[in-house]
Design a protein around this motif. Structure first.
Motif, PDB file in Angstrom:
ATOM      1  N   THR A 202     -11.140  26.749 -81.086  1.00  0.00           N
ATOM      2  CA  THR A 202     -10.608  27.185 -82.426  1.00  0.00           C
ATOM      3  C   THR A 202      -9.024  27.047 -82.548  1.00  0.00           C
ATOM      4  OG1 THR A 202     -12.712  28.730 -82.574  1.00  0.00           O
ATOM      5  CG2 THR A 202     -10.703  28.917 -84.452  1.00  0.00           C
ATOM      6  N   SER A 203      -8.450  27.632 -81.408  1.00  0.00           N
ATOM      7  CA  SER A 203      -6.992  27.588 -81.467  1.00  0.00           C
ATOM      8  C   SER A 203      -6.624  25.989 -81.467  1.00  0.00           C
ATOM      9  CB  SER A 203      -6.429  28.417 -80.463  1.00  0.00           C
ATOM     10  OG  SER A 203      -6.643  28.038 -79.200  1.00  0.00           O
TER      11      SER A 203
ATOM     12  N   VAL B  86     -16.663  33.969 -76.215  1.00  0.00           N
ATOM     13  CA  VAL B  86     -15.795  34.034 -77.234  1.00  0.00           C
ATOM     14  C   VAL B  86     -14.398  33.617 -76.805  1.00  0.00           C
ATOM     15  CG1 VAL B  86     -14.353  35.970 -78.386  1.00  0.00           C
ATOM     16  CG2 VAL B  86     -16.996  36.242 -78.379  1.00  0.00           C
ATOM     17  N   GLY B  87     -14.143  33.822 -75.590  1.00  0.00           N
ATOM     18  CA  GLY B  87     -12.868  33.298 -75.023  1.00  0.00           C
ATOM     19  C   GLY B  87     -12.641  31.659 -74.996  1.00  0.00           C
TER      20      GLY B  87
ATOM     21  N   PRO C 177     -14.092  34.934 -86.127  1.00  0.00           N
ATOM     22  CA  PRO C 177     -15.213  35.014 -84.866  1.00  0.00           C
ATOM     23  C   PRO C 177     -16.345  34.352 -84.903  1.00  0.00           C
ATOM     24  CG  PRO C 177     -15.066  36.870 -86.640  1.00  0.00           C
ATOM     25  CD  PRO C 177     -14.013  36.016 -87.028  1.00  0.00           C
ATOM     26  N   LEU C 178     -16.967  34.079 -86.018  1.00  0.00           N
ATOM     27  CA  LEU C 178     -18.472  33.560 -85.894  1.00  0.00           C
ATOM     28  C   LEU C 178     -18.110  32.058 -85.436  1.00  0.00           C
ATOM     29  CD1 LEU C 178     -21.328  33.559 -86.344  1.00  0.00           C
ATOM     30  CD2 LEU C 178     -20.779  32.905 -88.743  1.00  0.00           C
ATOM     31  N   ARG C 179     -17.201  31.354 -86.080  1.00  0.00           N
ATOM     32  CA  ARG C 179     -16.919  30.019 -85.711  1.00  0.00           C
ATOM     33  C   ARG C 179     -16.581  29.861 -84.076  1.00  0.00           C
ATOM     34  NH1 ARG C 179     -12.035  26.440 -86.279  1.00  0.00           N
ATOM     35  NH2 ARG C 179     -12.788  24.350 -86.461  1.00  0.00           N
ATOM     36  N   SER C 180     -15.735  30.777 -83.816  1.00  0.00           N
ATOM     37  CA  SER C 180     -15.329  31.009 -82.195  1.00  0.00           C
ATOM     38  C   SER C 180     -16.515  31.075 -81.688  1.00  0.00           C
ATOM     39  CB  SER C 180     -14.186  32.058 -82.037  1.00  0.00           C
ATOM     40  OG  SER C 180     -12.965  31.806 -82.786  1.00  0.00           O
TER      41      SER C 180
ATOM     42  N   LEU D  75     -19.782  30.446 -82.030  1.00  0.00           N
ATOM     43  CA  LEU D  75     -20.550  29.288 -82.129  1.00  0.00           C
ATOM     44  C   LEU D  75     -19.864  28.029 -81.541  1.00  0.00           C
ATOM     45  CD1 LEU D  75     -21.922  29.278 -85.872  1.00  0.00           C
ATOM     46  CD2 LEU D  75     -23.016  29.887 -83.982  1.00  0.00           C
ATOM     47  N   LEU D  76     -18.494  27.838 -81.676  1.00  0.00           N
ATOM     48  CA  LEU D  76     -18.048  26.813 -80.856  1.00  0.00           C
ATOM     49  C   LEU D  76     -17.936  27.067 -79.388  1.00  0.00           C
ATOM     50  CD1 LEU D  76     -14.819  25.975 -82.989  1.00  0.00           C
ATOM     51  CD2 LEU D  76     -16.905  24.506 -82.429  1.00  0.00           C
ATOM     52  N   GLY D  77     -17.941  28.284 -78.992  1.00  0.00           N
ATOM     53  CA  GLY D  77     -18.042  28.798 -77.644  1.00  0.00           C
ATOM     54  C   GLY D  77     -19.447  28.459 -77.155  1.00  0.00           C
ATOM     55  N   VAL D  78     -20.504  28.589 -77.809  1.00  0.00           N
ATOM     56  CA  VAL D  78     -21.756  28.469 -77.206  1.00  0.00           C
ATOM     57  C   VAL D  78     -21.888  26.934 -77.138  1.00  0.00           C
ATOM     58  CG1 VAL D  78     -24.157  28.541 -77.905  1.00  0.00           C
ATOM     59  CG2 VAL D  78     -22.882  30.589 -78.157  1.00  0.00           C
ATOM     60  N   ALA D  79     -21.423  26.110 -78.139  1.00  0.00           N
ATOM     61  CA  ALA D  79     -21.812  24.760 -78.136  1.00  0.00           C
ATOM     62  C   ALA D  79     -20.900  24.147 -76.716  1.00  0.00           C
ATOM     63  CB  ALA D  79     -21.187  24.017 -79.421  1.00  0.00           C
ATOM     64  N   THR D  80     -19.867  24.477 -76.835  1.00  0.00           N
ATOM     65  CA  THR D  80     -18.901  24.039 -75.524  1.00  0.00           C
ATOM     66  C   THR D  80     -19.774  24.471 -74.274  1.00  0.00           C
ATOM     67  OG1 THR D  80     -16.781  24.365 -76.781  1.00  0.00           O
ATOM     68  CG2 THR D  80     -16.499  24.038 -74.603  1.00  0.00           C
ATOM     69  N   ALA D  81     -20.099  25.473 -74.089  1.00  0.00           N
ATOM     70  CA  ALA D  81     -20.941  26.012 -72.803  1.00  0.00           C
ATOM     71  C   ALA D  81     -21.872  25.006 -72.552  1.00  0.00           C
ATOM     72  CB  ALA D  81     -21.139  27.443 -72.962  1.00  0.00           C
ATOM     73  N   ILE D  82     -22.712  24.782 -73.896  1.00  0.00           N
ATOM     74  CA  ILE D  82     -24.035  24.038 -73.598  1.00  0.00           C
ATOM     75  C   ILE D  82     -23.604  22.573 -73.248  1.00  0.00           C
ATOM     76  CG2 ILE D  82     -25.833  22.982 -74.896  1.00  0.00           C
ATOM     77  CD1 ILE D  82     -26.270  25.825 -76.402  1.00  0.00           C
ATOM     78  N   ALA D  83     -22.503  22.042 -73.888  1.00  0.00           N
ATOM     79  CA  ALA D  83     -22.105  20.681 -73.662  1.00  0.00           C
ATOM     80  C   ALA D  83     -21.625  20.710 -72.091  1.00  0.00           C
ATOM     81  CB  ALA D  83     -20.960  20.368 -74.669  1.00  0.00           C
ATOM     82  N   GLY D  84     -20.910  21.788 -71.782  1.00  0.00           N
ATOM     83  CA  GLY D  84     -20.473  21.582 -70.317  1.00  0.00           C
ATOM     84  C   GLY D  84     -21.634  21.692 -69.346  1.00  0.00           C
TER      85      GLY D  84
END
Length: 199
Positions: free
Chosen positions: A181-182, A174-175, A67-70, A72-81
């Motif tokens: 993550t998947s 998270v989604g 969950p934490l990795r997901s 953090l990756l969600g935040v990073a992806t949203a910021i990058a987008g």
């Protein structure tokens, strides 16, 4: 000169009590927000579950495994987008300034539409993940349809509660992180995904 009204309107206005419609309007907005969130999340989630249930389960499993990795990756992806969208907007404005045709604005519009659709899909995936996590307490592999209903209802209810409604922004993050993550699982996530990939 206008003719005088046979009815004394000031007496009529005094007879009607002051109605404060603001609480009624606020309640109506809350109900419409709940219904709108629920309907959109259920519709998009139903399309996802019916068309790509294996992938939806992989996203949900990935978030539950890390969950934490997901997150953090969600935040990073949203910021990058968002950063990419802003960069594209600045580039389009610069091109328009030096004489590019007006249609260059489509360069910004299309990613904005894609981002909006992505946000809706990520919210539906996040709602399914929330529902699957709650149902996972009772069963090892929860039904995705039931997870969708539970998650969408919970997201809809949270969206109308003041202050707590800000937590609803975690759901698409998270989604989105679950999708990333998947696609790029670490060892812990790979272990949980192996049975899904073999099926």
């Amino acid at each position: 000169m206008a003719p005088e009204s046979p009815v004394d309107l000031s007496a009529l206005a005094a007879a009607v009590p002051d109605l404060n419609i603001l609480p009624i309007a606020e309640l109506l907005i809350l109900v419409l927000t709940f219904i709108g969130t629920l309907v959109v999340t259920l519709a998009v989630g139903a399309a996802l579950v019916s068309v790509a249930s294996k992938e939806v389960r992989a996203v949900s499993t990935s978030v539950q495994a890390a969950p934490l990795r997901s997150g953090l990756l969600g935040v990073a992806t949203a910021i990058a987008g968002v950063g990419l969208f802003l960069l594209l907007g600045v580039a389009a404005a610069g091109l328009a300034q030096v004489g590019a045709p007006q249609q260059i604005g489509l360069l910004v519009l299309l990613p904005a539409i894609a981002g909006g659709i992505g946000l809706i899909v990520a919210t539906a995936l996040g709602a399914i993940t929330v529902g699957a996590s709650l149902l996972g307490v009772a069963t090892e592999e929860p039904n995705l349809w039931l997870a969708l209903i539970v998650g969408a209802t919970l997201v809809g209810l949270l969206s109308i509660i003041p202050v707590i409604n800000y937590a609803v922004f975690v759901v698409p993050i998270v989604g989105l992180g679950g999708v990333v993550t998947s696609r790029e699982p670490d060892e812990a996530v790979k272990e949980r995904l192996e049975p899904l990939l073999e099926a």
